[in-house]
Every structure is written in structure tokens, then in C-alpha cells.
Scaffold this motif. Structure first.
Motif, PDB file in Angstrom:
ATOM      1  N   GLN A 197      17.810  27.597  24.511  1.00 28.26           N
ATOM      2  CA  GLN A 197      16.646  27.590  23.625  1.00 28.26           C
ATOM      3  C   GLN A 197      15.415  28.013  24.421  1.00 28.26           C
ATOM      4  OE1 GLN A 197      16.809  26.882  20.356  1.00 28.26           O
ATOM      5  NE2 GLN A 197      18.991  26.446  20.463  1.00 28.26           N
ATOM      6  N   PRO A 198      14.427  28.625  23.760  1.00 29.61           N
ATOM      7  CA  PRO A 198      13.189  28.954  24.478  1.00 29.61           C
ATOM      8  C   PRO A 198      12.439  27.686  24.860  1.00 29.61           C
ATOM      9  CG  PRO A 198      12.919  29.324  22.124  1.00 29.61           C
ATOM     10  CD  PRO A 198      14.381  29.045  22.348  1.00 29.61           C
ATOM     11  N   VAL A 199      11.807  27.685  26.022  1.00 25.16           N
ATOM     12  CA  VAL A 199      10.937  26.566  26.366  1.00 25.16           C
ATOM     13  C   VAL A 199       9.716  26.649  25.461  1.00 25.16           C
ATOM     14  CG1 VAL A 199      11.737  26.554  28.757  1.00 25.16           C
ATOM     15  CG2 VAL A 199       9.663  27.825  28.159  1.00 25.16           C
ATOM     16  N   SER A 200       8.997  25.562  25.306  1.00 31.03           N
ATOM     17  CA  SER A 200       7.823  25.572  24.441  1.00 31.03           C
ATOM     18  C   SER A 200       6.745  26.470  25.033  1.00 31.03           C
ATOM     19  CB  SER A 200       7.272  24.154  24.280  1.00 31.03           C
ATOM     20  OG  SER A 200       6.742  23.698  25.516  1.00 31.03           O
ATOM     21  N   GLY A 201       5.799  26.859  24.191  1.00 24.18           N
ATOM     22  CA  GLY A 201       4.707  27.703  24.659  1.00 24.18           C
ATOM     23  C   GLY A 201       3.923  27.055  25.778  1.00 24.18           C
ATOM     24  N   SER A 202       3.654  25.751  25.670  1.00 24.31           N
ATOM     25  CA  SER A 202       2.890  25.061  26.720  1.00 24.31           C
ATOM     26  C   SER A 202       3.662  25.029  28.028  1.00 24.31           C
ATOM     27  CB  SER A 202       2.543  23.634  26.275  1.00 24.31           C
ATOM     28  OG  SER A 202       3.710  22.911  25.918  1.00 24.31           O
ATOM     29  N   ASP A 203       4.996  24.879  27.964  1.00 24.71           N
ATOM     30  CA  ASP A 203       5.801  24.894  29.189  1.00 24.71           C
ATOM     31  C   ASP A 203       5.830  26.290  29.805  1.00 24.71           C
ATOM     32  OD1 ASP A 203       6.353  22.214  29.077  1.00 24.71           O
ATOM     33  OD2 ASP A 203       8.304  22.431  28.139  1.00 24.71           O
ATOM     34  N   SER A 204       5.866  27.326  28.952  1.00 23.45           N
ATOM     35  CA  SER A 204       5.806  28.692  29.479  1.00 23.45           C
ATOM     36  C   SER A 204       4.498  28.927  30.222  1.00 23.45           C
ATOM     37  CB  SER A 204       5.931  29.709  28.339  1.00 23.45           C
ATOM     38  OG  SER A 204       7.250  29.794  27.883  1.00 23.45           O
ATOM     39  N   ILE A 205       3.405  28.454  29.642  1.00 14.02           N
ATOM     40  CA  ILE A 205       2.097  28.633  30.277  1.00 14.02           C
ATOM     41  C   ILE A 205       2.056  27.925  31.624  1.00 14.02           C
ATOM     42  CG2 ILE A 205      -0.353  28.025  30.080  1.00 14.02           C
ATOM     43  CD1 ILE A 205      -0.092  28.580  27.061  1.00 14.02           C
ATOM     44  N   ARG A 206       2.549  26.695  31.663  1.00 11.72           N
ATOM     45  CA  ARG A 206       2.551  25.971  32.946  1.00 11.72           C
ATOM     46  C   ARG A 206       3.411  26.680  33.983  1.00 11.72           C
ATOM     47  NH1 ARG A 206       2.174  21.280  29.650  1.00 11.72           N
ATOM     48  NH2 ARG A 206       4.415  21.267  29.293  1.00 11.72           N
ATOM     49  N   PHE A 207       4.564  27.170  33.558  1.00 14.59           N
ATOM     50  CA  PHE A 207       5.502  27.772  34.510  1.00 14.59           C
ATOM     51  C   PHE A 207       4.976  29.102  35.043  1.00 14.59           C
ATOM     52  CE2 PHE A 207       9.204  30.328  35.638  1.00 14.59           C
ATOM     53  CZ  PHE A 207       9.912  29.458  36.457  1.00 14.59           C
ATOM     54  N   PHE A 208       4.523  29.980  34.150  1.00 15.42           N
ATOM     55  CA  PHE A 208       4.136  31.322  34.571  1.00 15.42           C
ATOM     56  C   PHE A 208       2.683  31.410  35.053  1.00 15.42           C
ATOM     57  CE2 PHE A 208       7.795  32.318  31.796  1.00 15.42           C
ATOM     58  CZ  PHE A 208       8.520  33.110  32.667  1.00 15.42           C
ATOM     59  N   SER A 209       1.942  30.298  34.953  1.00 12.73           N
ATOM     60  CA  SER A 209       0.559  30.295  35.442  1.00 12.73           C
ATOM     61  C   SER A 209       0.456  29.850  36.892  1.00 12.73           C
ATOM     62  CB  SER A 209      -0.317  29.377  34.566  1.00 12.73           C
ATOM     63  OG  SER A 209      -0.469  29.908  33.280  1.00 12.73           O
ATOM     64  N   GLN A 210       1.573  29.533  37.496  1.00 21.84           N
ATOM     65  CA  GLN A 210       1.531  29.122  38.897  1.00 21.84           C
ATOM     66  C   GLN A 210       0.879  30.227  39.732  1.00 21.84           C
ATOM     67  OE1 GLN A 210       5.340  27.030  40.175  1.00 21.84           O
ATOM     68  NE2 GLN A 210       6.016  27.971  38.249  1.00 21.84           N
ATOM     69  N   GLY A 211      -0.120  29.846  40.499  1.00 20.04           N
ATOM     70  CA  GLY A 211      -0.912  30.814  41.246  1.00 20.04           C
ATOM     71  C   GLY A 211      -0.116  31.694  42.178  1.00 20.04           C
ATOM     72  N   ASN A 212       0.931  31.141  42.776  1.00 24.03           N
ATOM     73  CA  ASN A 212       1.677  31.931  43.758  1.00 24.03           C
ATOM     74  C   ASN A 212       2.498  33.055  43.122  1.00 24.03           C
ATOM     75  OD1 ASN A 212       3.688  30.442  42.573  1.00 24.03           O
ATOM     76  ND2 ASN A 212       4.406  29.456  44.461  1.00 24.03           N
ATOM     77  N   LEU A 213       2.592  33.074  41.776  1.00 24.39           N
ATOM     78  CA  LEU A 213       3.329  34.161  41.128  1.00 24.39           C
ATOM     79  C   LEU A 213       2.584  35.487  41.206  1.00 24.39           C
ATOM     80  CD1 LEU A 213       4.993  32.594  37.957  1.00 24.39           C
ATOM     81  CD2 LEU A 213       6.094  33.448  40.017  1.00 24.39           C
ATOM     82  N   LEU A 214       1.382  35.453  41.774  1.00 33.48           N
ATOM     83  CA  LEU A 214       0.642  36.693  41.987  1.00 33.48           C
ATOM     84  C   LEU A 214       1.070  37.380  43.286  1.00 33.48           C
ATOM     85  CD1 LEU A 214      -2.928  35.481  40.908  1.00 33.48           C
ATOM     86  CD2 LEU A 214      -1.251  36.759  39.561  1.00 33.48           C
ATOM     87  N   THR A 215       1.907  36.717  44.065  1.00 31.01           N
ATOM     88  CA  THR A 215       2.371  37.303  45.331  1.00 31.01           C
ATOM     89  C   THR A 215       3.776  37.889  45.155  1.00 31.01           C
ATOM     90  OG1 THR A 215       3.447  35.277  46.145  1.00 31.01           O
ATOM     91  CG2 THR A 215       1.074  35.521  46.554  1.00 31.01           C
ATOM     92  N   GLU A 216       4.087  38.908  45.929  1.00 30.59           N
ATOM     93  CA  GLU A 216       5.393  39.555  45.832  1.00 30.59           C
ATOM     94  C   GLU A 216       6.514  38.598  46.202  1.00 30.59           C
ATOM     95  OE1 GLU A 216       7.588  42.914  48.406  1.00 30.59           O
ATOM     96  OE2 GLU A 216       5.907  43.689  47.201  1.00 30.59           O
ATOM     97  N   ARG A 217       6.273  37.762  47.181  1.00 30.79           N
ATOM     98  CA  ARG A 217       7.304  36.812  47.621  1.00 30.79           C
ATOM     99  C   ARG A 217       7.702  35.868  46.478  1.00 30.79           C
ATOM    100  NH1 ARG A 217       6.662  32.402  52.593  1.00 30.79           N
ATOM    101  NH2 ARG A 217       8.731  31.429  52.346  1.00 30.79           N
ATOM    102  N   ALA A 218       6.686  35.332  45.754  1.00 29.66           N
ATOM    103  CA  ALA A 218       6.964  34.405  44.651  1.00 29.66           C
ATOM    104  C   ALA A 218       7.613  35.126  43.468  1.00 29.66           C
ATOM    105  CB  ALA A 218       5.674  33.730  44.217  1.00 29.66           C
ATOM    106  N   GLN A 219       7.222  36.369  43.262  1.00 26.23           N
ATOM    107  CA  GLN A 219       7.810  37.143  42.166  1.00 26.23           C
ATOM    108  C   GLN A 219       9.292  37.396  42.416  1.00 26.23           C
ATOM    109  OE1 GLN A 219       5.173  40.470  42.311  1.00 26.23           O
ATOM    110  NE2 GLN A 219       3.449  39.350  41.387  1.00 26.23           N
ATOM    111  N   LYS A 220       9.620  37.700  43.668  1.00 24.35           N
ATOM    112  CA  LYS A 220      11.031  37.902  44.017  1.00 24.35           C
ATOM    113  C   LYS A 220      11.812  36.594  43.846  1.00 24.35           C
ATOM    114  CE  LYS A 220      14.060  39.519  47.725  1.00 24.35           C
ATOM    115  NZ  LYS A 220      14.123  40.052  49.118  1.00 24.35           N
ATOM    116  N   LYS A 221      11.180  35.471  44.234  1.00 28.96           N
ATOM    117  CA  LYS A 221      11.833  34.170  44.103  1.00 28.96           C
ATOM    118  C   LYS A 221      12.038  33.816  42.626  1.00 28.96           C
ATOM    119  CE  LYS A 221      11.544  29.355  45.611  1.00 28.96           C
ATOM    120  NZ  LYS A 221      10.750  28.347  46.351  1.00 28.96           N
ATOM    121  N   LEU A 222      11.064  34.203  41.787  1.00 24.77           N
ATOM    122  CA  LEU A 222      11.189  33.969  40.350  1.00 24.77           C
ATOM    123  C   LEU A 222      12.473  34.597  39.817  1.00 24.77           C
ATOM    124  CD1 LEU A 222       9.990  33.166  37.514  1.00 24.77           C
ATOM    125  CD2 LEU A 222       8.857  35.394  37.523  1.00 24.77           C
TER     126      LEU A 222
END
Length: 439
Positions: free
Chosen positions: A57-82
Motif C-alpha cells: 500500500q502507499p504510505v500516507s502523504g505525511s509519511d512521504s513528506i517526512r521520508f523524502f524531506s530528509q536533508g541528506n537526500l540532496l547529496t549523491e551518496r544519500a540518493q544512491k543509498k535511497l
């Protein structure tokens, strides 16, 4: 004064180039799965369940925001880890030499390396294009479309007349009188007062509206006549009373979209703002403000009808909406039901003999239409979505040619929005009265 509020489709629609792929986060008891698919397509949960053998099932909209708003997702290392999460990739994602990833709830965008998602845990035909959805919708009348949908999903086959099959509760005598009143342009204010006076509950409601902070009546409101004639007016009393009555016919479902705008708050907001816009139109072009208000108040009534008529499918529909926040809700409904809430509502309102202007505006609110009632409804919804006060994908582009047809400008709509924001807290209180009156 506006904080960020979660609503369906809170992020701006990107300019979806062919090379943009979308990220969607699903989960079940076994954990999270990240899905990659074309950004302009609908994520087909039925295909996901078939490919994985899991009821993800899809996670809720608020959970998506919390998950994808993590600051380190702006770095290539975190994107690869994602992308090291359990990964599911639509087969169409491999047709593109260069891609960009996008997540609709947060607007996160980055360019990955192909090696990061070249060996997914699952892959398959997971998406449906908008063009395919529209091509599958039968070219039939609304009544035929409703019949086909009921035949498809109901254990009862449509053998009786459609209104018998719908089995909707009927209006009480006071509500039926109000419907007749709404349809008669020659009726007097005194006739309305006489109807309201005979219903103790409705009389109390009218008095509570008249004394609410939103209408800010000068002086004391000490009689029903004073409430109707001096404060609220004929149109508003009829429209609010009809809204309450219809809300009692069908109840707000418990299995709606998580984080969505409360039903009556959205309804009253669209009604009030659309009426404000209509009053700013040139007098010689202006439609009847009362009917504009009623169109806004009932614009999403088909949502309640979907929950009533298709209870087994409604929960799945809401999960599809959560999984595809960037797509028009009526497009998702066409994919799942081959029918939209607007078609249902317009049919019902016509059978209840509501004004033709209201039925037309609600039916065509998601389609190109030159009707002033429809255009006011469309513009109002679009502007309120930009303020996270109305559900659906946000589009920042306002068609100035439509505004011009209405005798409006962007400056005028901004003035109306500023006034609306100044009184919004009182609208919230009024919507809570509506909720209380449904109980």
C-alpha cells in the motif's frame, strides 16, 4: 498566516518531460518498497500486487513528506543509498537513455546513475498512461456509465430502474420544500421563513449561522426574520440548509484519503470563494451568486456517493489517489470505476431537480467549458489548491483567457484571496457547525 498543510497532491506539478521518472514509496509488514515509473503515468496497484505477490500500500502523504524531506537526500551518496531499498521498476523506465527522478509530495528531483537501479528486486508493467485510461472509458451517457459501473461492481444486477438500484435515502418534507423553493425564482422570503420556522432544528441552525463570527452581523440577531432578511439572505439560507440536509442523506466515509482537507471545510471554502469571485465580475456578466455558492458547496458531493455506492472499491480508490497524488482525481476514478464522482453527482442533482446551472457546473468542473458557473468553480478550486485548502494536484498556471471571459484579472483574484484568508478562521468554525449538524 498560512502554514504548510497536507492535502492530496501538495507539491506542484512539474513540467513532465518524457525523461522524468517518479518515485513512489509503498509498504507492508515486510517493509518498504521504492517504485520507479514514468512520471506522467498512473501507478497501477493491482499490477504491483500481481508482480510482488504482496498487498503493498502507499504510505500516507505525511509519511512521504517526512521520508523524502530528509536533508541528506540532496547529496549523491544519500540518493544512491535511497535506491538500495527494495526496488521495483516499471519496464518503461529502461527505455530512456538519460533520466531525472521526481517525488510529487515534496518536489525532490535529482539525476541518478543508471547502475543505481539496473538490478531491481521486482520489475514489470506497473503503470497506465493517461491516454490509455481515457481510451478505455466507454463513450456513453452518464446514466449508462453509472449503470455499467453498478453492473460491474454490485452483486445486484441493474434490472430495475436506476433510481431504485441506487437506493438512496429520500429527503424529509422540509428538505423537499427547500428544493422546490430553490427551483422557483418567484418565491418570497416570507415563504422561506415559514418553512424554516416549522423545523425547530433548522431554525436553530439558521440562528447559529447568523450569529457566527464569519457573517459578523452588526447588532443583536434576535429573531428568525432578522437572521434571514438582515444577515444571511434568502439564497444563503436555502443553500446552507440544503447542504446540511444532503449531508444527512449520505455520511462522510471513514476510509477516505489520509491527510485530506476535511470534507465540509473544503466545500464551504470553495462555495465562499467562488461567490466572492462572482461578486467581483462586471454586473452584466455576473451569474447568480447564490447558485455559484451552491455549486461550490456541492462540488464534491459525488465523493460521498462513490463511498455509498461502491463501498468495497472505495478504500482501494483512496489508496490509488494516495499513490498518484500528481494526477487528476477524476482520471484515477475513470481507471478504477470507468465513472467519476462528477457524473454521479450531476445525475443525482438532476433527479432531485436542483437548478440546471448547478448540475452543469458540477458535472463539467474538470473539463473545458465556456459556462460561467463552471469556470468560476474551476478557477476557485485551482486557486484554493495553491493555498492547500482543496484536494487535488496543484497547478500554478492560471488561464488568464478564462479570467478575461469572466471579466476578472489576476490582480482581482489575488484581492479576493486576501479577503478570503482574512476570514478563513471563521469559515473553519462554520464548517465545524456543519459537521456537528450531521450527527
Amino acid at each position: 498566516m498560512w502554514g504548510i498543510k497536507l492535502s492530496v497532491g501538495v507539491s506542484l506539478l512539474p513540467k513532465i518531460e518524457p525523461q522524468v521518472l517518479r518515485l513512489a514509496l509503498l509498504h507492508d509488514k515486510q517493509g518498504k518498497v521504492l517504485v520507479i515509473l514514468p512520471a506522467s503515468a498512473l501507478l497501477n496497484l493491482a499490477s504491483v500486487w500481481r508482480v510482488t505477490g504482496r498487498l503493498l500500500q502507499p504510505v500516507s502523504g505525511s509519511d512521504s513528506i517526512r521520508f523524502f524531506s530528509q536533508g541528506n537526500l540532496l547529496t549523491e551518496r544519500a540518493q544512491k543509498k535511497l535506491l538500495s531499498l527494495s526496488l521495483m521498476v516499471d519496464i518503461r523506465a529502461y527505455d530512456l537513455p538519460e533520466v531525472e527522478f521526481w517525488e510529487p509530495y515534496t518536489g525532490l528531483r535529482f539525476t541518478p546513475k543508471a547502475s543505481w537501479y539496473s538490478k531491481p528486486d521486482f520489475q514489470g508493467d506497473l503503470s497506465v498512461s493517461s491516454e490509455s485510461i481515457m481510451a478505455q472509458v466507454p463513450a456513453v451517457s452518464d446514466v449508462e456509465a453509472i449503470s455499467l459501473a453498478l453492473e460491474r461492481f454490485s452483486a445486484l444486477r441493474v434490472k430495475q430502474r436506476l433510481d431504485e438500484t441506487l437506493a438512496l435515502p429520500s429527503f424529509g418534507p422540509t428538505t423537499q420544500k427547500l428544493v422546490n423553493l430553490r427551483s422557483d425564482s418567484s418565491v418570497s422570503v416570507q415563504a422561506l421563513i415559514d418553512i424554516v420556522r416549522l423545523d425547530a432544528s433548522l431554525s436553530a441552525q439558521v440562528m447559529s449561522w447568523a450569529t457566527s463570527a464569519y457573517y459578523a452581523a452588526p447588532g443583536k440577531v434576535d429573531s428568525l426574520e432578522d437572521a434571514v432578511i438582515r444577515v444571511l439572505g434568502f439564497d444563503l439560507v436555502v443553500n446552507l440548509a440544503l447542504g446540511v440536509a444532503m449531508g444527512k442523506v449520505l455520511h462522510i466515509p471513514d476510509t477516505g484519503v489520509r491527510g485530506a482537507t476535511p470534507f465540509w471545510l473544503e466545500s464551504i471554502s470553495v462555495a465562499a470563494f467562488a461567490e466572492q469571485l462572482s461578486l467581483r465580475m462586471p454586473v452584466n456578466q455576473r451569474p447568480k451568486p447564490g447558485l455559484v455558492y451552491l455549486s461550490g458547496l456541492l462540488h464534491n458531493f459525488g465523493y460521498l456517493l462513490l463511498a455509498h455506492l461502491f463501498p468495497a472499491q472505495f478504500s482501494t480508490l483512496t489508496r490509488y489517489i494516495e499513490a498518484n497524488p500528481h494526477l487528476s482525481i477524476h482520471l484515477i476514478e475513470k481507471q478504477l470505476l470507468k465513472l467519476t464522482r462528477e457524473q454521479l453527482a450531476a445525475w443525482l442533482f438532476e433527479s432531485w431537480k436542483l437548478p440546471a446551472e448547478v448540475c452543469h457546473a458540477i458535472r463539467f468542473q474538470n473539463e473545458d467549458d465556456s459556462n460561467a458557473y463552471t469556470q468560476l468553480l474551476q478557477i476557485s478550486i485551482q486557486l484554493l489548491r495553491q493555498q492547500h485548502l482543496c484536494d487535488g494536484p496543484i497547478d500554478e498556471h492560471i488561464d488568464e483567457s478564462v479570467l478575461s471571459q469572466l471579466g476578472l484579472t489576476l490582480a482581482i483574484t489575488q484581492e479576493a484571496m486576501t479577503e478570503f484568508q482574512d476570514h478563513y478562521i471563521h469559515l473553519e468554525a462554520l464548517s465545524k457547525q456543519f459537521i456537528a449538524e450531521q450527527d
